[in-house]
Design a protein around this motif. Structure first.
Motif, PDB file in Angstrom:
ATOM      1  N   UNK B  19       0.847  -1.202   0.000  1.00 13.68           N
ATOM      2  CA  UNK B  19       0.000   0.000   0.000  1.00 13.68           C
ATOM      3  C   UNK B  19       0.873   1.240   0.000  1.00 13.68           C
ATOM      4  N   UNK B  21       5.116   2.693   0.153  1.00 12.92           N
ATOM      5  CA  UNK B  21       6.465   2.271  -0.212  1.00 12.92           C
ATOM      6  C   UNK B  21       7.151   1.501   0.913  1.00 12.92           C
ATOM      7  N   UNK B  22       7.067   2.046   2.136  1.00  8.61           N
ATOM      8  CA  UNK B  22       7.793   1.428   3.244  1.00  8.61           C
ATOM      9  C   UNK B  22       6.927   0.550   4.126  1.00  8.61           C
ATOM     10  N   UNK B  85      -2.719  15.446  -0.473  1.00 12.32           N
ATOM     11  CA  UNK B  85      -1.933  15.235  -1.684  1.00 12.32           C
ATOM     12  C   UNK B  85      -2.725  14.283  -2.574  1.00 12.32           C
ATOM     13  N   UNK B  86      -2.279  14.191  -3.843  1.00 15.37           N
ATOM     14  CA  UNK B  86      -3.049  13.465  -4.833  1.00 15.37           C
ATOM     15  C   UNK B  86      -3.255  12.005  -4.442  1.00 15.37           C
ATOM     16  N   UNK B  87      -4.495  11.530  -4.512  1.00 13.34           N
ATOM     17  CA  UNK B  87      -4.734  10.102  -4.411  1.00 13.34           C
ATOM     18  C   UNK B  87      -5.540   9.632  -3.219  1.00 13.34           C
ATOM     19  N   UNK B  88      -5.769   8.331  -3.202  1.00 13.49           N
ATOM     20  CA  UNK B  88      -6.483   7.656  -2.126  1.00 13.49           C
ATOM     21  C   UNK B  88      -5.589   6.538  -1.602  1.00 13.49           C
ATOM     22  N   UNK B  89      -5.811   6.149  -0.362  1.00 11.11           N
ATOM     23  CA  UNK B  89      -5.076   5.014   0.194  1.00 11.11           C
ATOM     24  C   UNK B  89      -6.078   3.957   0.653  1.00 11.11           C
ATOM     25  N   UNK B 100      -5.706  10.933   0.783  1.00  7.35           N
ATOM     26  CA  UNK B 100      -4.362  11.119   1.357  1.00  7.35           C
ATOM     27  C   UNK B 100      -4.307  12.501   1.996  1.00  7.35           C
ATOM     28  N   UNK B 136       7.767   4.806   9.836  1.00  7.06           N
ATOM     29  CA  UNK B 136       7.913   6.275   9.789  1.00  7.06           C
ATOM     30  C   UNK B 136       6.653   6.976  10.292  1.00  7.06           C
ATOM     31  N   UNK B 137       5.509   6.342  10.121  1.00  4.22           N
ATOM     32  CA  UNK B 137       4.243   6.992  10.465  1.00  4.22           C
ATOM     33  C   UNK B 137       3.599   6.368  11.711  1.00  4.22           C
TER      34      UNK B 137
END
Lengths: 368, 155
Positions: B19, B21-22, B85-89, B100, B136-137
């Motif tokens: 989903x 990158x990290x 920012x652009x997009x959905x998660x 996002x 990171x989050x």
């Protein structure tokens, strides 16, 4: 007992070896889709490639760039294109992004569609002119505490044809926050006539991979790769009053559009509302004042939503929506250019429509 | 509690590259169920609940939206900036997608800040998931309770 143990271990090793051989054979046969042919826009361009990779990647390797803001993870929905034949069933990961009409129209998410055979693809013809550029960082200036102006000299190819308002994608290389290159889109703030140099205004996003790289790692002299130009956000050719509204790094495409107008001697009526929180979030004020002197029909109205006491701010105060509301009357024959936060854009559209502006006259570049 | 087959699938979705990158687990090698149990214990120890934490996060987010992408002051003690920012998660539990959107909250009294997203609010409210240690989050329940002044609540 010992013999039985040795035989068991031997049997296990033999089974593992057979399975490994089967997997290798499967990888090179079942997973090998061989050479495929991709026809773009009814044969305007043809690509011969090896199958097995996502369509987005396959096209990129053939220098056909489809914009994507998530690096092919299927989370931005930007890389849609029409695949008229050869695509197979829609993947579950594509479903959240496709409307019923798009599904019926063979629209697919190119990052999720694996190339397994010959394809007929339809993309915006403008994307065939998108190129990848090797560049050198020649300028990196702090505009505010969280916005940097990045200037890149184009090395190879050494010039780009674009319209004021368009954007490029920057490739963030591998660094300590990412194990693979990541692409993000940024509007150009430069004037299209400066073909050898492009400029962007980049606001730091908390923990953002690309913005952190630009703000904290990038140095003058570094090399960068970008591709572009992209986008439909540009000035329309008419004499309508232009209402421009931006916040933060949303300044970039509007600056490009306005500077382009000055250069071309277009003295069209234009009012530019720029919203920020306090004085430390404002930038390019002198440049905008100069633009007012150079273009008599241009007015710049900066507004602060919460100026600090030490700002000694005497200009407009309040949310940008309220400022636009107060300064405009009938907008039925005007048009608007908006760039910034999606929340700002949605709120501004409501105000503009309240003043009679037809929705078809509202152009915007949302950061979402 | 045992790790179920469904949890295995969710944990797979949380790996790097699925989903985000990290991924959402960081260096945490434990089973998802163990991560959830530890954080739930922490939330109980803090005298609150996942729902109360998520509601407070949502409340500040909804107030912050009124800043139209710029920072605004809320309740005289928080500077909150909400932007997208652009997009959905998609949620790793496969129960929906969220924008996002990120929310930066600075508590002036404590001089401490925290950043979270719409996906965090959803994952905490619906699944009690705060991300794995080293991610990171990752959000620590204690940081959330202290910085956002989450009220006491029963689980």
């Amino acid at each position: 007992m010992l013999l039985a143990l040795v035989i068991s271990i031997g049997a296990m090793c033999a089974i593992s070896a057979v399975l490994a051989i089967i997997m290798v054979i499967a990888e090179s046969t079942i997973g090998n889709y061989g050479e495929v042919s991709i026809s773009i826009n009814d044969g305007d361009k043809k690509i011969d490639a090896r199958g097995g990779k996502p369509l987005l990647t396959t096209l990129k390797e053939a220098n056909v760039f489809i914009p994507s803001a998530c690096g092919g993870r299927g989370s931005c929905g930007l890389c849609k294109c029409k695949v008229k034949s050869g695509a197979g069933e829609i993947m579950p990961t594509e479903l959240p992004w496709l409307s019923e009409a798009e599904k019926a129209d063979h629209v697919r998410l190119s990052c999720q569609l694996k190339v397994k055979g010959d394809l007929q693809v339809e993309i915006d013809p403008a994307l065939l002119y998108v190129r990848e550029f090797r560049t050198t960082v020649v300028g990196l200036v702090n505009l505010t505490h969280d916005i940097k102006q990045l200037t890149l000299k184009l090395d190879d190819p050494n010039s780009m044809d674009y319209k004021a308002g368009q954007f490029v994608q920057i490739e963030t290389p591998v660094y300590e926050r990412t194990d693979e290159p990541v692409y993000r889109a940024y509007s150009m703030s430069s004037v299209p006539s400066s073909k050898n140099t492009i400029e962007m205004e980049i606001r730091l996003v908390p923990d953002g991979i690309c913005t952190t790289y630009v703000h904290k790692y990038l140095k003058v002299g570094d090399k960068m790769t970008v591709n572009g130009p992209y986008g439909e956000f540009h000035r329309s050719e008419n004499d309508r009053h232009m209402i421009c509204i931006a916040g933060g790094s949303g300044m970039a495409p509007l600056k490009s559009i306005l500077y382009d107008m000055r250069e071309k001697g277009i003295n069209r009526k234009a009012t530019y509302f720029f919203g920020a929180k306090s004085k430390r979030d404002l930038f390019l004020l002198d440049e905008m004042k100069q633009l007012e002197r150079d273009m008599p029909s241009f007015t710049f109205i900066p507004a602060l939503s919460a100026p600090d006491a030490e700002d000694k701010w005497e200009g407009e105060t309040g949310l940008i929506t309220n400022i636009v509301d107060c300064h405009t009357e009938d907008l039925s024959n005007a048009e608007a250019y908006l760039c910034g936060s999606p929340f700002m854009i949605d709120a501004c559209i409501v105000v503009l429509k309240k003043h009679g502006m037809p929705e078809a006259n509202i152009f915007y570049d949302k950061f979402s | 509690m045992k790790q179920t087959v469904e949890m295995d699938k969710v944990q797979h979705n949380m790996r790097p590259g699925c989903i985000t990158l990290k991924g959402l687990l960081g260096e945490d090698k434990r089973n998802l169920v163990d991560i959830l149990i530890e954080d739930e214990g922490e939330v109980i120890r803090l005298g609150t609940s996942h729902k109360a934490i998520a509601e407070r996060m949502q409340e500040l987010r909804d107030s912050g939206v009124e800043g139209l992408g710029e920072s605004i002051t809320i309740e005289d003690r928080y500077d909150v900036r909400v932007d997208s920012v652009r997009g959905l998660l998609p949620c790793p539990y496969e129960d929906g997608t969220v924008q996002k959107t990120f929310i930066q909250v600075h508590n002036r009294m404590l001089k401490r800040s925290i950043t979270y997203t719409d996906l965090h609010i959803h994952m905490i409210r619906e699944h009690g998931f705060y991300e794995g240690k080293g991610s990171s989050f990752r959000l620590s329940p204690q940081d959330l309770v202290e910085i956002l002044d989450v009220p006491p609540s029963c689980m």
